[in-house]
Design a protein around this motif. Structure first.
Motif, PDB file in Angstrom:
ATOM      1  N   MET A   1       7.459  67.310 -34.901  1.00 42.70           N
ATOM      2  CA  MET A   1       8.022  67.178 -36.224  1.00 42.70           C
ATOM      3  C   MET A   1       6.924  67.329 -37.271  1.00 42.70           C
ATOM      4  N   ILE A   2       7.153  68.160 -38.247  1.00 44.02           N
ATOM      5  CA  ILE A   2       6.176  68.398 -39.308  1.00 44.02           C
ATOM      6  C   ILE A   2       6.287  67.293 -40.349  1.00 44.02           C
ATOM      7  N   ARG A   3       5.154  66.722 -40.720  1.00 46.38           N
ATOM      8  CA  ARG A   3       5.127  65.687 -41.748  1.00 46.38           C
ATOM      9  C   ARG A   3       5.506  66.301 -43.093  1.00 46.38           C
ATOM     10  N   PRO A   4       6.136  65.523 -43.975  1.00 50.53           N
ATOM     11  CA  PRO A   4       6.501  66.056 -45.295  1.00 50.53           C
ATOM     12  C   PRO A   4       5.310  66.599 -46.074  1.00 50.53           C
ATOM     13  N   VAL A   5       4.165  65.938 -46.005  1.00 47.91           N
ATOM     14  CA  VAL A   5       2.996  66.434 -46.724  1.00 47.91           C
ATOM     15  C   VAL A   5       2.531  67.764 -46.137  1.00 47.91           C
ATOM     16  N   GLU A   6       2.672  67.927 -44.826  1.00 47.27           N
ATOM     17  CA  GLU A   6       2.314  69.185 -44.184  1.00 47.27           C
ATOM     18  C   GLU A   6       3.225  70.322 -44.676  1.00 47.27           C
ATOM     19  N   GLU A   7       4.505  70.033 -44.873  1.00 46.13           N
ATOM     20  CA  GLU A   7       5.431  71.034 -45.412  1.00 46.13           C
ATOM     21  C   GLU A   7       5.025  71.436 -46.831  1.00 46.13           C
ATOM     22  N   ARG A   8       4.701  70.446 -47.651  1.00 43.57           N
ATOM     23  CA  ARG A   8       4.274  70.744 -49.026  1.00 43.57           C
ATOM     24  C   ARG A   8       2.965  71.538 -49.026  1.00 43.57           C
ATOM     25  N   TYR A   9       2.071  71.174 -48.135  1.00 42.35           N
ATOM     26  CA  TYR A   9       0.796  71.879 -48.008  1.00 42.35           C
ATOM     27  C   TYR A   9       1.038  73.356 -47.678  1.00 42.35           C
ATOM     28  N   ARG A  10       1.892  73.620 -46.701  1.00 46.36           N
ATOM     29  CA  ARG A  10       2.187  75.009 -46.319  1.00 46.36           C
ATOM     30  C   ARG A  10       2.838  75.774 -47.469  1.00 46.36           C
ATOM     31  N   THR A  11       3.717  75.115 -48.203  1.00 48.13           N
ATOM     32  CA  THR A  11       4.371  75.762 -49.348  1.00 48.13           C
ATOM     33  C   THR A  11       3.351  76.136 -50.410  1.00 48.13           C
ATOM     34  N   VAL A  12       2.435  75.228 -50.724  1.00 43.09           N
ATOM     35  CA  VAL A  12       1.408  75.513 -51.733  1.00 43.09           C
ATOM     36  C   VAL A  12       0.518  76.666 -51.265  1.00 43.09           C
ATOM     37  N   ARG A  13       0.151  76.678 -49.975  1.00 42.17           N
ATOM     38  CA  ARG A  13      -0.661  77.778 -49.437  1.00 42.17           C
ATOM     39  C   ARG A  13       0.062  79.114 -49.580  1.00 42.17           C
ATOM     40  N   ILE A  21      -6.791  76.094 -50.459  1.00 44.99           N
ATOM     41  CA  ILE A  21      -5.903  74.931 -50.486  1.00 44.99           C
ATOM     42  C   ILE A  21      -6.264  74.049 -49.296  1.00 44.99           C
ATOM     43  N   GLU A  22      -6.519  72.769 -49.564  1.00 46.29           N
ATOM     44  CA  GLU A  22      -6.887  71.840 -48.503  1.00 46.29           C
ATOM     45  C   GLU A  22      -5.935  70.646 -48.498  1.00 46.29           C
ATOM     46  N   LEU A  23      -5.853  69.996 -47.364  1.00 43.97           N
ATOM     47  CA  LEU A  23      -5.150  68.735 -47.227  1.00 43.97           C
ATOM     48  C   LEU A  23      -6.233  67.704 -46.922  1.00 43.97           C
ATOM     49  N   VAL A  24      -6.533  66.848 -47.913  1.00 46.42           N
ATOM     50  CA  VAL A  24      -7.639  65.898 -47.814  1.00 46.42           C
ATOM     51  C   VAL A  24      -7.102  64.494 -48.032  1.00 46.42           C
ATOM     52  N   ASN A  25      -7.189  63.670 -46.993  1.00 49.81           N
ATOM     53  CA  ASN A  25      -6.687  62.297 -47.073  1.00 49.81           C
ATOM     54  C   ASN A  25      -5.229  62.251 -47.535  1.00 49.81           C
ATOM     55  N   GLY A  26      -4.443  63.196 -47.076  1.00 48.44           N
ATOM     56  CA  GLY A  26      -3.029  63.238 -47.432  1.00 48.44           C
ATOM     57  C   GLY A  26      -2.749  63.839 -48.797  1.00 48.44           C
ATOM     58  N   ARG A  27      -3.803  64.267 -49.516  1.00 45.51           N
ATOM     59  CA  ARG A  27      -3.652  64.896 -50.833  1.00 45.51           C
ATOM     60  C   ARG A  27      -3.767  66.407 -50.685  1.00 45.51           C
ATOM     61  N   ASP A  70      -3.462  67.622 -34.724  1.00 47.75           N
ATOM     62  CA  ASP A  70      -2.070  67.722 -35.173  1.00 47.75           C
ATOM     63  C   ASP A  70      -1.765  66.841 -36.370  1.00 47.75           C
ATOM     64  N   GLU A  71      -2.278  65.636 -36.389  1.00 45.67           N
ATOM     65  CA  GLU A  71      -1.967  64.688 -37.464  1.00 45.67           C
ATOM     66  C   GLU A  71      -3.113  64.569 -38.466  1.00 45.67           C
ATOM     67  N   ALA A  72      -4.024  65.511 -38.449  1.00 44.28           N
ATOM     68  CA  ALA A  72      -5.228  65.415 -39.281  1.00 44.28           C
ATOM     69  C   ALA A  72      -5.119  66.281 -40.538  1.00 44.28           C
ATOM     70  N   ASP A  73      -6.108  66.092 -41.407  1.00 44.30           N
ATOM     71  CA  ASP A  73      -6.215  66.888 -42.625  1.00 44.30           C
ATOM     72  C   ASP A  73      -6.497  68.351 -42.283  1.00 44.30           C
ATOM     73  N   ARG A  74      -6.485  69.192 -43.306  1.00 43.67           N
ATOM     74  CA  ARG A  74      -6.821  70.614 -43.189  1.00 43.67           C
ATOM     75  C   ARG A  74      -7.863  70.930 -44.255  1.00 43.67           C
ATOM     76  N   TYR A  75      -9.088  71.240 -43.830  1.00 44.02           N
ATOM     77  CA  TYR A  75     -10.171  71.533 -44.756  1.00 44.02           C
ATOM     78  C   TYR A  75     -10.502  73.018 -44.713  1.00 44.02           C
ATOM     79  N   VAL A  76     -10.977  73.527 -45.844  1.00 43.35           N
ATOM     80  CA  VAL A  76     -11.427  74.913 -45.938  1.00 43.35           C
ATOM     81  C   VAL A  76     -12.845  74.889 -46.506  1.00 43.35           C
ATOM     82  N   PRO A  77     -13.856  74.917 -45.641  1.00 42.52           N
ATOM     83  CA  PRO A  77     -15.226  74.871 -46.142  1.00 42.52           C
ATOM     84  C   PRO A  77     -15.598  76.160 -46.864  1.00 42.52           C
TER      85      PRO A  77
END
Length: 181
Positions: A1-13, A21-27, A70-77
């Motif tokens: 199941m995709i977390r709601p923040v993950e869905e928003r993250y993918r939409t913004v990307r 676009i990064e997912l950092v501490n749920g932001r 799977d449940e972690a942030d997504r960073y783009v160095p």
């Protein structure tokens, strides 16, 4: 199941594919394009890394997501160095433990994330080396020896002091060339 923040993250990307676009501490963090100083520092890092990267058949990727779990942030160095045939999680994400070096240049709004949050996310994912270049504090930090609780070693050098990248690099970085150009 995709977390709601993950869905928003993918939409913004999808809406802004040209931005980092990064997912950092749920932001969801939308990174501005770099200033000329930021880009000059990145160029100076590249000038010093490319001979080793080319000799060993590695690659430098300037815009790839690092998969941390799977449940972690997504960073783009700012820069990601990978070996030949790295393990990918998807077309847009390389697995953290399949990288050789990640590099971030601190910008005005992301100092806390680069110095504190990201090392705590990268280490459990097995990212072997994380280099943080801070032009504001005029310091270069190398995080190494990753483990589940964080990096066991942090080497901080003032700008001007040499910094040795450990194995598999065995390469000296001239930190003075990074900021004093």
């Amino acid at each position: 199941m995709i977390r709601p923040v993950e869905e928003r993250y993918r939409t913004v990307r999808e809406l802004f594919p040209e931005l980092r676009i990064e997912l950092v501490n749920g932001r969801i963090v939308v990174n501005d394009t770099g200033t000329w100083q930021h880009n000059t520092i990145i160029a100076q890092v590249l000038f010093q890394l490319v001979p080793v990267v080319a000799e060993r058949g590695w690659e430098v990727w300037p815009n790839i997501t690092v998969f941390l779990g799977d449940e972690a942030d997504r960073y783009v160095p700012d820069l990601t160095v990978v070996p030949q045939n790295p393990v990918m999680e998807s077309d847009e994400a390389v697995r953290g433990d399949s990288t050789l070096l990640l590099v971030d240049v601190v910008a005005a709004g992301n100092a806390y994330d680069d110095h504190v949050v990201k090392p705590m996310g990268y280490a459990p994912a097995g990212v072997p080396l994380y280099l943080v270049i801070d032009p504001f504090q005029r310091v270069v930090k190398l995080h190494s020896e990753p483990g589940p609780g964080g990096y066991a070693r942090e080497t901080a050098e003032p700008v001007g002091a040499p910094l040795l990248l450990p194995d598999p690099w065995h390469h000296l970085i001239d930190t003075g060339r990074l900021l004093d150009v």
